[in-house]
Every structure is written in C-alpha cells, then in structure tokens.
Design a protein around this motif. Sequence first.
Motif, PDB file in Angstrom:
ATOM      1  N   ALA A 226       0.823  -1.213   0.000  1.00  0.00           N
ATOM      2  CA  ALA A 226       0.000   0.000   0.000  1.00  0.00           C
ATOM      3  C   ALA A 226       0.852   1.255   0.000  1.00  0.00           C
ATOM      4  O   ALA A 226       0.575   2.222  -0.716  1.00  0.00           O
ATOM      5  CB  ALA A 226      -0.933  -0.010   1.217  1.00  0.00           C
ATOM      6  N   ILE A 227       1.926   1.252   0.809  1.00  0.00           N
ATOM      7  CA  ILE A 227       2.753   2.449   0.945  1.00  0.00           C
ATOM      8  C   ILE A 227       3.637   2.683  -0.272  1.00  0.00           C
ATOM      9  O   ILE A 227       3.667   3.781  -0.846  1.00  0.00           O
ATOM     10  CB  ILE A 227       3.611   2.356   2.220  1.00  0.00           C
ATOM     11  CG1 ILE A 227       2.724   2.269   3.466  1.00  0.00           C
ATOM     12  CG2 ILE A 227       4.559   3.551   2.310  1.00  0.00           C
ATOM     13  CD1 ILE A 227       1.836   3.465   3.670  1.00  0.00           C
ATOM     14  N   LEU A 228       4.355   1.643  -0.696  1.00  0.00           N
ATOM     15  CA  LEU A 228       5.344   1.812  -1.764  1.00  0.00           C
ATOM     16  C   LEU A 228       4.714   1.983  -3.145  1.00  0.00           C
ATOM     17  O   LEU A 228       5.221   2.750  -3.964  1.00  0.00           O
ATOM     18  CB  LEU A 228       6.292   0.612  -1.789  1.00  0.00           C
ATOM     19  CG  LEU A 228       7.203   0.437  -0.563  1.00  0.00           C
ATOM     20  CD1 LEU A 228       8.054  -0.810  -0.722  1.00  0.00           C
ATOM     21  CD2 LEU A 228       8.073   1.667  -0.362  1.00  0.00           C
ATOM     22  N   LEU A 229       3.635   1.279  -3.422  1.00  0.00           N
ATOM     23  CA  LEU A 229       3.078   1.291  -4.772  1.00  0.00           C
ATOM     24  C   LEU A 229       1.932   2.288  -4.943  1.00  0.00           C
ATOM     25  O   LEU A 229       1.603   2.635  -6.076  1.00  0.00           O
ATOM     26  CB  LEU A 229       2.592  -0.107  -5.156  1.00  0.00           C
ATOM     27  CG  LEU A 229       3.660  -1.204  -5.184  1.00  0.00           C
ATOM     28  CD1 LEU A 229       3.089  -2.479  -5.791  1.00  0.00           C
ATOM     29  CD2 LEU A 229       4.890  -0.757  -5.952  1.00  0.00           C
ATOM     30  N   GLU A 230       1.323   2.724  -3.858  1.00  0.00           N
ATOM     31  CA  GLU A 230       0.166   3.606  -3.998  1.00  0.00           C
ATOM     32  C   GLU A 230       0.372   4.946  -3.288  1.00  0.00           C
ATOM     33  O   GLU A 230       0.330   6.003  -3.905  1.00  0.00           O
ATOM     34  CB  GLU A 230      -1.093   2.923  -3.436  1.00  0.00           C
ATOM     35  CG  GLU A 230      -1.324   1.510  -3.957  1.00  0.00           C
ATOM     36  CD  GLU A 230      -1.679   1.466  -5.429  1.00  0.00           C
ATOM     37  OE1 GLU A 230      -1.983   2.520  -6.000  1.00  0.00           O
ATOM     38  OE2 GLU A 230      -1.651   0.363  -6.006  1.00  0.00           O
ATOM     39  N   TYR A 231       0.609   4.904  -1.992  1.00  0.00           N
ATOM     40  CA  TYR A 231       0.637   6.133  -1.206  1.00  0.00           C
ATOM     41  C   TYR A 231       1.728   7.091  -1.653  1.00  0.00           C
ATOM     42  O   TYR A 231       1.474   8.285  -1.836  1.00  0.00           O
ATOM     43  CB  TYR A 231       0.811   5.804   0.275  1.00  0.00           C
ATOM     44  CG  TYR A 231       1.080   7.033   1.116  1.00  0.00           C
ATOM     45  CD1 TYR A 231       0.048   7.936   1.408  1.00  0.00           C
ATOM     46  CD2 TYR A 231       2.361   7.310   1.593  1.00  0.00           C
ATOM     47  CE1 TYR A 231       0.305   9.059   2.166  1.00  0.00           C
ATOM     48  CE2 TYR A 231       2.617   8.432   2.352  1.00  0.00           C
ATOM     49  CZ  TYR A 231       1.579   9.308   2.630  1.00  0.00           C
ATOM     50  OH  TYR A 231       1.829  10.432   3.374  1.00  0.00           O
TER      51      TYR A 231
END
Length: 475
Positions: free
Chosen positions: A97-102
């Motif tokens: 969630a953090i690396l690819l989206e946020y």
Amino acid sequence: MRLWKMTTACAVLAAAILFGGPALAAEAHGLPGATMSLWWALPFAGLLLSIATGPLLFHHFWENHYGKIAALWGALTVIPLVMGFGIPTATEAVLHAILLEYISFIILLFALFTISGGILIAGNIHGTPTVNAGLLLIGAILASVIGTTGASMILIRPIIRANDNRPFNAHVVIFFIFLVSNIGGSLTPLGDPPLFVGFLRGVDFFWTTVHILPDTLFVGGVVLGVFLVIDIILHRREGGAPKIKDPTPDSKVRLRGLANLPLLAGVIGAILMSAAWKPDVVFTIQGVAVELQNIVRDVIIVALALISLVVSRKEYREANGFEWGPIAEVAKLFAAIFICIVPVVAILKAGHDGALSPLVALVSLPGGEPNDLAYFWLTGVLSSFLDNAPTYLVFFEMAGGDAQHLMTTFASTLAAISAGAVFMGANTYIGNAPNFMVYAIAKRRGVNMPSFFGYMLWSGLVLIPTFIVSSLIFF
C-alpha cells in the motif's frame, strides 16, 4: 440476521470510504479476506470517525495532535496483522500500500499543490455573466490539466474579486465548485484523485479522456448553461439595486509565475513516460516489486516541485495564501488511512465469499453482469458525502479490480464508476477536498455562502436532474 449483516456491511463500506485515500488500491497479498470478519475494519472506522468529529468536537486538540491520533490507529491495524498473520505477510501487505500507492499519490498532490501555488493571476475584471461563464469554462478545462485543487486555488480568488461588487454573487462560487472543483477534473488522471488512483492501478492515461468526454461535455454544458441563465437573471435584477462600491476596481489582468507552467508540463510528461516506458527493471523490497519507471517518474515530479520553490517569487505565493499546513495534514492522515484500510481491501477482494458480499450483490444483474446504472449511482451517492477517491476504488474492486478487463470488456462499468465518483463529489461541501477549501476562502472574502444543506438544495435542483438524464443516456 441477514438484515444485520447487510446493515453492518453498508456501515463498514461507508466507513471504508469516508475520507479514505487510495489505499484501497493496495493488493492485500497473503491476507485471507474470505475468512476475515468486519472487526478488522474497526481501526479504520475509528480513524475516520476521528477525522470526521475531531475538527468539530475538539478542534484545538485535533489541530495539535491529529498526526499522533492517526499514528495510533495505524498501529492498531499493524500490530494485530503481525500477531494474526505473521511479520512477513503483514509487512508485505502494508508495504504494498505504501510503496506502490501512497508514495506516488502524495508526491503528485505535493507537486501540483506546490507548482500551482506559485502561479498568480493578478489584477481584476468585472464579473458580467459572459465573463463569469468564460472563467468557469477556463477553470473546468484547467482542472483536468493541473487538478481540481490546483485550478480551484488559482482561480477562486480572481473570480471572487470579479464579483465582489455584486449583491448576488454566492451562486458564482457554487457553480465554481460544481464545474471547476469537480466536473472539470474528469478527463485525465491529473484531474481528480480517483482517476489518478485508477491510473496507478493500470488504467491508461487517456482512457478517461476518450470514454468520459461525451458525458463530461453533456453534464458540464448543461450546468454551465443553467449558470448563465441564472447569472443573467440576477445581473438584470442588480441593475435597479443600489450600487455597491467596488472594493477591487478593474485593473489589467496579468499572469505571474510563468516559470511554473513548463514545470506543470513536466509533471504530465513524467506520468506519460511512466505509462509508455517499460524497461522491465524491478526492485523487490520485502516482497513488494517496485518498477523502475515509477521510481523515475516520482523522482522527476519531486524535482520539478523543488524547482518551483526556487524559481517562484515569494510574494506570488503569499498573494495566493500559500502555506504548507494543508498538504502536511493530507500526508499524515492519508498515510494512516492507507495502512488502516489494508484489511478492508482483503475483505473486498474476496467478493461474494467475503463479509461485504451483500454489497457485491447490489451492483450485479441477475445473470452476474455488472449493473452500470447501479455502479454510477452508488459510487456517486457515496462520493457526495464521503471522499470520492476511496469510493471509486471500492467499486473498482467490486467490478473485478483488473484494469485491462475493465477498460475493454467492462468499459461502460469503469466509465460509470469514474463519472459517478468525479461528478457527484460536487453534491456537498465534503464530497471533494477543493469544495470546502473554496467555501472557506469565499466566506473569508465576505461571500454569503449557503449552509451545508443550503448548498445541497442548489445541487439537488441543478446537479441531480442533470445526472439523472446523463445516466439514462450514457449508462
């Protein structure tokens, strides 16, 4: 019991998208969504309840400690994930969630916020119906280029100045929210957060430009036409009223901060580059594959934002009321939202086998095919009161979550989800982030803006009939 499950599912869906960010885009790798109960959504619901009530019930405490509150809810998600599924599975789900989206999402918002803040429209013109309609049209077009937030922040003050000597001017701001802060941003991923999240999930950059354009032209044209009729009527009524001294007399209009324009073009170019350039170079971080083109894109966008800070004059940003507070708050809260929503994503991805299966049934025809009309209205109604980016992704996931499949076989379904999320964010002050920002600026500038429900009366009379006709034509 079945009624309780349906009620609970709807409540959690509302919680899952209330002010939620594009964490819904995260793949819940390794999490057994089919066996996870709705209790896993409690930290996310708590975070969203804090966001909704904090500024109202304990304003000063919230202003000083919202980051700590968000971090607490994030910890209450991560710790149970680690305890329940182990460190490797929990780490991979959260990092995805953090690396690819946020990171990509907040970088784009930061860049658009920073670069557009260095562009100033100085001077003033007289707000006649024709001039106002022209400004709204320009703003709506700009919204798909520099985002609804960027276009709103650049143009709201000039349009208020143009009409500050008119006794009836609140309607101008209301239609500004309709067209510039929402409808105009429907044609590119730069325009509105839901569409950029769709781009991150694999939707082609110009897909919405092609597939939503007819609907956007229809809805935007009708709303702009209604505005012109209303403004002409009110302008004529003002002719017999006592004259109000213009606090901002007409003066030559100048566009300042032109060095930021090529920087905005560079942001667009970086996004297009990441979609076209596929070097097949992947870096794996704790099981999460990060592609080279996305790293390069984000680095370029950050560099362009930093260049804007160097080349923009301080007085231009001050005249725009530019400050870092809003983007800092968004960054902190959305980081927690991305983390807290990971279990909800796992449940959604389980489809009919998950705890949110009643919602899947609502958007499906008897034969199992997607009901485009239901997708449009359910996405839209929830986007009216909750944040439209996670609303988009809830229904994106329900429609299968496969961008290639949605862009082809179920193109009309993706169009319905996209249009519903972007268009109906205009129905209330809280449907899209720029709405309330514009409202607050207008109130501070002395515009007699309607209340929350007064605004909804305007949207109910103007937008809802337009959306009804539009949905019957296109979906």
